[in-house]
Design a protein around this motif. Structure first.
Motif, short mmCIF file in Angstrom:
data_model
loop_
_atom_site.label_atom_id
_atom_site.label_comp_id
_atom_site.label_asym_id
_atom_site.label_seq_id
_atom_site.Cartn_x
_atom_site.Cartn_y
_atom_site.Cartn_z
N GLN A 138 0.83 -1.20 0.00
CA GLN A 138 0.00 0.00 0.00
C GLN A 138 0.86 1.26 0.00
O GLN A 138 0.61 2.20 -0.75
CB GLN A 138 -0.93 0.01 1.22
N THR A 139 1.89 1.26 0.83
CA THR A 139 2.75 2.44 0.97
C THR A 139 3.65 2.66 -0.23
O THR A 139 3.79 3.79 -0.72
CB THR A 139 3.61 2.32 2.24
N GLU A 140 4.25 1.57 -0.72
CA GLU A 140 5.27 1.70 -1.77
C GLU A 140 4.70 1.65 -3.19
O GLU A 140 5.34 2.16 -4.11
CB GLU A 140 6.32 0.61 -1.59
N VAL A 141 3.54 1.03 -3.36
CA VAL A 141 2.99 0.87 -4.71
C VAL A 141 1.69 1.66 -4.90
O VAL A 141 1.58 2.47 -5.83
CB VAL A 141 2.75 -0.63 -5.03
N TYR A 142 0.73 1.44 -4.00
CA TYR A 142 -0.59 2.07 -4.19
C TYR A 142 -0.54 3.57 -3.97
O TYR A 142 -1.02 4.35 -4.81
CB TYR A 142 -1.62 1.44 -3.25
N ASP A 143 0.01 4.02 -2.85
CA ASP A 143 -0.02 5.44 -2.50
C ASP A 143 0.60 6.35 -3.56
O ASP A 143 0.01 7.39 -3.90
CB ASP A 143 0.67 5.66 -1.15
N PRO A 144 1.77 6.02 -4.12
CA PRO A 144 2.35 6.90 -5.16
C PRO A 144 1.46 7.04 -6.39
O PRO A 144 1.31 8.14 -6.95
CB PRO A 144 3.67 6.20 -5.52
N VAL A 145 0.85 5.93 -6.82
CA VAL A 145 -0.04 5.98 -7.98
C VAL A 145 -1.30 6.79 -7.67
O VAL A 145 -1.78 7.58 -8.48
CB VAL A 145 -0.41 4.55 -8.44
#
Length: 270
Positions: A138-145
């Motif tokens: 969630q932090t490294e993949v979802y949040d940036p997108v």
């Protein structure tokens, strides 16, 4: 003895009178401030739904220049986010499953201290690893997108505002609603009446409809209108009355009271 008898008779007579007064009490109904939070609704004639959908699709595809470039970038990010959400859902499912396994094991014991410490430790480790995998993704993949999509959305909204255009997001929402309404035959719906207080049960019924298209149009529109509890109204998706304004008056009743809420809501049929 006679005096005591007379006293009892008088006592029971008073009780009977009080009971009669209580029976006559019919409650209350306060309607002075009764209103709908939004007192009008634009709806489409059934035969207009298909042209409306076509028109919305045309408008959604009419953007050009920087708005179009930003919109295409937004759609690519949105598609990527959809894939990420599926993976996030999968990781969340694993996390929940590990929690269920731990809870199911502990439920086997009246006292959790009776459980095998090594087994509990193993199951707790599985839970922690599943949570870590979910949180990391969630932090490294979802949040940036998600943040990129938000920035693009804000940029598109600003560009549309500067050009005096409706945003594609508002058009897309309206398009989705109309497609869903058509495919699922969902009626047009109002909210309930607010600031109306009274003794239950309160009955809401149609008192009358006035139309700027005449009495025949009002009578035709009435065939498609339903009033239920709370004053919520439904208009059938297949309404095909003449285009125009239809102003509705409702009757609100309970035991002992009946009030007409005149011209309390207007449907604008397009």
């Amino acid at each position: 003895m006679k005096n005591r008898y007379i006293t009892y008779i008088g006592f029971f007579f008073i009780l009977w009178m009080l009971a009669g007064c209580e029976k006559e009490h019919t409650g209350y109904l306060f309607t002075d401030n009764a209103r709908y939070p939004i007192d009008s609704l634009k709806i489409s004639r059934f035969e207009r739904l298909y042209p409306d959908i076509y028109e919305l699709e045309e408008r959604l595809n009419s953007y050009s220049g920087e708005i179009l470039d930003s919109l295409n970038a937004y759609r690519e990010v949105e598609a990527e986010e959809e894939k990420i959400n599926k993976e996030l859902d999968r990781l969340e499912s694993i996390m929940n499953k590990q929690g269920d396994i731990l809870n199911a094991y502990l439920d086997l014991f009246a006292d959790e201290s009776d459980a095998d410490p090594e087994r509990v430790k193993e199951l707790e480790k599985n839970c922690e690893e599943a949570y870590k995998a979910y949180a990391t993704y969630q932090t490294e993949v979802y949040d940036p997108v998600f943040q990129i999509r938000n920035r693009l959305e804000k940029k598109i909204e600003d560009l549309c505002a500067a050009a005096g255009l409706e945003t594609p997001f508002a058009i897309a929402r309206e398009l989705e609603e109309k497609k869903k309404q058509l495919s699922l035959d969902i009626p047009w719906t109002t909210s309930c009446i607010e600031q109306l207080l009274g003794t239950q049960p309160i009955i809401y019924s149609l008192e009358g409809i006035h139309s700027d298209q005449g009495e025949a149009a009002a009578a035709d529109f009435e065939r498609y209108l339903t009033v239920i509890g709370g004053g919520r109204m439904y208009v059938d998706t297949r309404v095909n009355s003449p285009a125009g304004k239809y102003t509705v008056s409702l009757r609100v009743s309970n035991e002992g009271f009946s009030v007409v809420l005149t011209d309390i809501f207007t449907f604008v049929l397009q």
